[in-house]
Scaffold this motif. Sequence first.
Motif, PDB file in Angstrom:
ATOM      1  N   ALA A   1      -0.329   7.847  -9.767  1.00  0.00           N
ATOM      2  CA  ALA A   1      -0.160   6.557  -9.096  1.00  0.00           C
ATOM      3  C   ALA A   1      -0.995   5.453  -9.749  1.00  0.00           C
ATOM      4  N   LYS A   2      -1.310   5.680 -11.039  1.00  0.00           N
ATOM      5  CA  LYS A   2      -2.011   4.614 -11.780  1.00  0.00           C
ATOM      6  C   LYS A   2      -0.987   3.866 -12.613  1.00  0.00           C
ATOM      7  N   ILE A   3      -1.330   2.624 -12.970  1.00  0.00           N
ATOM      8  CA  ILE A   3      -0.371   1.791 -13.701  1.00  0.00           C
ATOM      9  C   ILE A   3      -0.114   2.364 -15.085  1.00  0.00           C
TER      10      ILE A   3
ATOM     11  N   GLU B   1       0.833  -1.213   0.000  1.00  0.00           N
ATOM     12  CA  GLU B   1       0.000   0.000   0.000  1.00  0.00           C
ATOM     13  C   GLU B   1       0.865   1.259   0.000  1.00  0.00           C
ATOM     14  N   GLU B   2       1.923   1.247   0.841  1.00  0.00           N
ATOM     15  CA  GLU B   2       2.807   2.414   0.955  1.00  0.00           C
ATOM     16  C   GLU B   2       3.607   2.641  -0.318  1.00  0.00           C
ATOM     17  N   SER B   3       3.822   1.549  -1.046  1.00  0.00           N
ATOM     18  CA  SER B   3       4.658   1.635  -2.242  1.00  0.00           C
ATOM     19  C   SER B   3       3.950   2.307  -3.417  1.00  0.00           C
ATOM     20  N   ARG B   4       2.604   2.383  -3.364  1.00  0.00           N
ATOM     21  CA  ARG B   4       1.850   2.892  -4.522  1.00  0.00           C
ATOM     22  C   ARG B   4       1.825   4.415  -4.526  1.00  0.00           C
ATOM     23  N   VAL B   5       3.009   4.974  -4.811  1.00  0.00           N
ATOM     24  CA  VAL B   5       3.121   6.435  -4.871  1.00  0.00           C
ATOM     25  C   VAL B   5       3.398   6.824  -6.314  1.00  0.00           C
ATOM     26  N   PRO B   6       3.067   8.056  -6.718  1.00  0.00           N
ATOM     27  CA  PRO B   6       3.292   8.457  -8.121  1.00  0.00           C
ATOM     28  C   PRO B   6       4.737   8.233  -8.531  1.00  0.00           C
ATOM     29  N   GLY B   7       4.920   7.681  -9.738  1.00  0.00           N
ATOM     30  CA  GLY B   7       6.252   7.490 -10.307  1.00  0.00           C
ATOM     31  C   GLY B   7       7.006   6.295  -9.788  1.00  0.00           C
ATOM     32  N   ALA B   8       6.419   5.519  -8.893  1.00  0.00           N
ATOM     33  CA  ALA B   8       7.148   4.401  -8.304  1.00  0.00           C
ATOM     34  C   ALA B   8       7.269   3.223  -9.275  1.00  0.00           C
ATOM     35  N   SER B   9       8.362   2.492  -9.093  1.00  0.00           N
ATOM     36  CA  SER B   9       8.514   1.223  -9.819  1.00  0.00           C
ATOM     37  C   SER B   9       8.245   0.117  -8.827  1.00  0.00           C
ATOM     38  N   LEU B  10       7.302  -0.754  -9.158  1.00  0.00           N
ATOM     39  CA  LEU B  10       6.931  -1.810  -8.225  1.00  0.00           C
ATOM     40  C   LEU B  10       7.230  -3.164  -8.828  1.00  0.00           C
ATOM     41  N   SER B  11       7.546  -4.119  -7.986  1.00  0.00           N
ATOM     42  CA  SER B  11       7.672  -5.478  -8.491  1.00  0.00           C
ATOM     43  C   SER B  11       7.248  -6.443  -7.402  1.00  0.00           C
ATOM     44  N   GLY B  12       6.686  -7.565  -7.840  1.00  0.00           N
ATOM     45  CA  GLY B  12       6.208  -8.544  -6.876  1.00  0.00           C
ATOM     46  C   GLY B  12       6.145  -9.919  -7.513  1.00  0.00           C
ATOM     47  N   SER B  13       5.797 -10.913  -6.728  1.00  0.00           N
ATOM     48  CA  SER B  13       5.723 -12.266  -7.259  1.00  0.00           C
ATOM     49  C   SER B  13       4.568 -13.026  -6.586  1.00  0.00           C
ATOM     50  N   ALA B  14       4.119 -14.049  -7.260  1.00  0.00           N
ATOM     51  CA  ALA B  14       3.059 -14.885  -6.686  1.00  0.00           C
ATOM     52  C   ALA B  14       3.172 -16.281  -7.290  1.00  0.00           C
ATOM     53  N   GLU B  15       2.585 -17.244  -6.608  1.00  0.00           N
ATOM     54  CA  GLU B  15       2.672 -18.629  -7.086  1.00  0.00           C
ATOM     55  C   GLU B  15       1.683 -18.835  -8.251  1.00  0.00           C
ATOM     56  N   GLY B  16       2.182 -19.418  -9.332  1.00  0.00           N
ATOM     57  CA  GLY B  16       1.336 -19.642 -10.505  1.00  0.00           C
ATOM     58  C   GLY B  16       0.921 -21.106 -10.631  1.00  0.00           C
ATOM     59  N   PHE B  17       0.676 -21.469 -11.861  1.00  0.00           N
ATOM     60  CA  PHE B  17       0.235 -22.844 -12.150  1.00  0.00           C
ATOM     61  C   PHE B  17       1.354 -23.830 -11.849  1.00  0.00           C
ATOM     62  N   GLY B  18       0.979 -24.923 -11.157  1.00  0.00           N
ATOM     63  CA  GLY B  18       1.962 -25.978 -10.884  1.00  0.00           C
ATOM     64  C   GLY B  18       3.034 -25.555  -9.906  1.00  0.00           C
ATOM     65  N   GLY B  19       2.799 -24.520  -9.125  1.00  0.00           N
ATOM     66  CA  GLY B  19       3.785 -24.128  -8.099  1.00  0.00           C
ATOM     67  C   GLY B  19       4.901 -23.223  -8.593  1.00  0.00           C
ATOM     68  N   GLY B  20       4.977 -22.914  -9.886  1.00  0.00           N
ATOM     69  CA  GLY B  20       6.045 -22.044 -10.405  1.00  0.00           C
ATOM     70  C   GLY B  20       5.760 -20.583 -10.092  1.00  0.00           C
ATOM     71  N   MET B  21       6.827 -19.802  -9.880  1.00  0.00           N
ATOM     72  CA  MET B  21       6.657 -18.399  -9.501  1.00  0.00           C
ATOM     73  C   MET B  21       6.424 -17.536 -10.720  1.00  0.00           C
ATOM     74  N   VAL B  22       5.540 -16.589 -10.529  1.00  0.00           N
ATOM     75  CA  VAL B  22       5.241 -15.606 -11.572  1.00  0.00           C
ATOM     76  C   VAL B  22       5.703 -14.243 -11.035  1.00  0.00           C
ATOM     77  N   TYR B  23       6.478 -13.512 -11.853  1.00  0.00           N
ATOM     78  CA  TYR B  23       6.983 -12.199 -11.442  1.00  0.00           C
ATOM     79  C   TYR B  23       6.298 -11.133 -12.265  1.00  0.00           C
ATOM     80  N   ALA B  24       5.948 -10.020 -11.600  1.00  0.00           N
ATOM     81  CA  ALA B  24       5.329  -8.918 -12.341  1.00  0.00           C
ATOM     82  C   ALA B  24       5.869  -7.591 -11.828  1.00  0.00           C
ATOM     83  N   SER B  25       6.104  -6.644 -12.754  1.00  0.00           N
ATOM     84  CA  SER B  25       6.569  -5.309 -12.371  1.00  0.00           C
ATOM     85  C   SER B  25       5.660  -4.287 -13.012  1.00  0.00           C
TER      86      SER B  25
END
Lengths: 486, 224
Positions: free
Chosen positions: A203-205, A172-196
């Motif tokens: 502060a919109k994508i 929540e704190e990271s969503r400031v104007p101009g910020a670069s964000l990155s995160g990850s979550a578990e996808g299909f079959g347990g493999g990690m999915v990364y998104a930036s």
Amino acid sequence: MTKRRMFLRMITASLLRRRSRMLIALLSIGIGATILAGLVTIYVDVPRQVGAQFRSYGANMLLLPRDGETLSSEKLSETLQAFPEDTLVGAAPYRYVRLDMTTRQQSFTAAGTDFEQITKTSPYFSIEGAYPSETRQVLVGKEIADTIGVKIGSSMELTYQPVTSSSDRTPEESRVPGASLSGSAEGFGGGMVYASAVLDSEAKIASVTVDVSTQTPEYGGRIAEDEAFLSQLTGRSLPLSLGDGIDALSGATVTSLAVIDALNQATQTTAAAQPKTANFIVTGILTTGGEEEGYLFISLDDMKMMTGEDRLDVAELSVSANVEQLETYAEEIENRHGAVQARLVKRVARSEASVLEKLTALVFLVTLVVLLLTMICVSTTMMAVVSERRREIGLRKALGASDNSIRAEFLGEGLFLGALGGVLGAVLGFVFAQVVSINVFGSSIIFQPLLLPVTVIVSMVIAAVSCLLPIKHAVAIDPAIVLKGE
Amino acid sequence: MSLLELKNVSKIYGELKALDNVNIHVDQGEWVAIMGPSGSGKSTMMNIIGCMDKPTKGEVLLDGVDISKESSKRLTDIRRDKIGLIFQQFHMVNYLTAVENVMVSQYYHSMPDEQEALEALGRVGLRERARHLPSQLSGGEQQRVCVARALINHPELILADEPTGNLDEANENIVLDLFAQLHKEGTTLIVVTHDPEVAEAAQRTIVLEHGKVAREVINENFGK
């Protein structure tokens, strides 16, 4: 002619016409006064001399940023104004980072600093070659130089790898104007999915990139190239949820959910994410016998260029002051500049104080002994003078001199000798102190104008005190000795 | 009128009686010689008359004042004010010039006056030698400086201890002539001597033997 003029005439005649005897008395007072004046001069000048000596053992105060605060070069120079003129010998700023030497796959701690200040705060640094004088030059610690085999004139390619670990901010704190964000979550079959995502000024994508290399290429793996899926995410505020105008990629629902999940959990990454590489020329090898031998030293400007930041980790200060004064300065700095922490390097400051104390005590003791010896010497000489002049004293008494006249005459001679010896001693004493100072401390001494009157008065007091016993003997002489007997 | 009177004066050092019940008197303006062999008590008497010692017994009247019981500080004052001393060995302050030596006496007495001191040296014929140090003067000259020093404060009594003992005959005569002049001016003179010639110059001679007055001789040829 007044009695006083006759008194002075008798005293000066006694001293001037009986030169050889009086010269001995004068010499003993003069030598005593010389040593005294010399020691007093050294005594007064010792704190300055020892202070200067100790300044060569390194910094006695550190300035650090407080937790969560930063210290910039500008802030440092502002802080340094707390010191009165001439008390600040030097102030060396330091920024420590790890630099990679890509060609050898090794990394070293590098310090960005001001070499001119280092010569003042760390005069014990021993350099083979020279300090860097231009940008893109590096001073290499002996240990590193030995390990990697660099020499003066060698070139080193150094890379700064920005630290990319996620910050402590929540999504929540990271969503400031101009910020670069990155995160990850578990996808299909347990493999990690990364998104930036990069956020725009509201502060919109603005854009999204995904890494789905762990997903099945025919299904989830298609998302990375699917413009339709990615474009429906832009212009929205985080967090996102499927269904709310966002459609999952058909046949890849799990992966689509994982991407949205990854974005919702994404946190800020540092802005200067680009590694920086530059070539440095080795200008010198540093030997200190300490941990500095394991460091690289570059200029503060180069450090700014490499890291893109004007930040200092610490500043080492060499201050010409005693412990109490240092504590006062530290307090003043902390009161005035909340973001700065001032610490005494206790080891240096304390040992300086203790050495100083011992040295002044020693000089004081020697002064006292010399004082005593001078008194004994002058007293003995005056005693010899009295016994040599027994008849003259007897004659004076026979002629009607009262005991007080005899006292006054000998005391007068003593004081006259004391004054003369004092002037002699003040002059020779300064020369003596100068010689001692140059030989012991390697620096010249400052003339204390007060020395002359003080030495003269002290020698007069010594002479007067030394005359007490001889005068007692003189007064006891029987005037009858002038009659024919002897 | 007597200036000095010793009444039953004794001085005893342990077993030794240096002076034994001595009675003498000296009139104002008189010139008296005291004679006697060594150990006869001359020096002891000189010390007592010169206010440098006190008798064990008896009275010493100087100018009507009994000085036999005075404190040494008071004796110093009396000596300074009333007595001029002349010694056998001259005793000058060796780093002061002739005139300065005379002025020392003035200095302790009252006020140094260089002009007066020079006049006194003129009286003893040493005006030209006033700026000389004792080492530059002959024995006779030194003794004449001492005479000048003794008379500078116009003392009531001049006490001379073997004043010619270290002088040749010519200088002895000069000093005796000076004494004769002083006597004419009314100064009282007591001269301690063992030289009969010097004693004969005086009006009266007191002879001491074994601490006692053996006899007194009036010099009938005095002034002739």
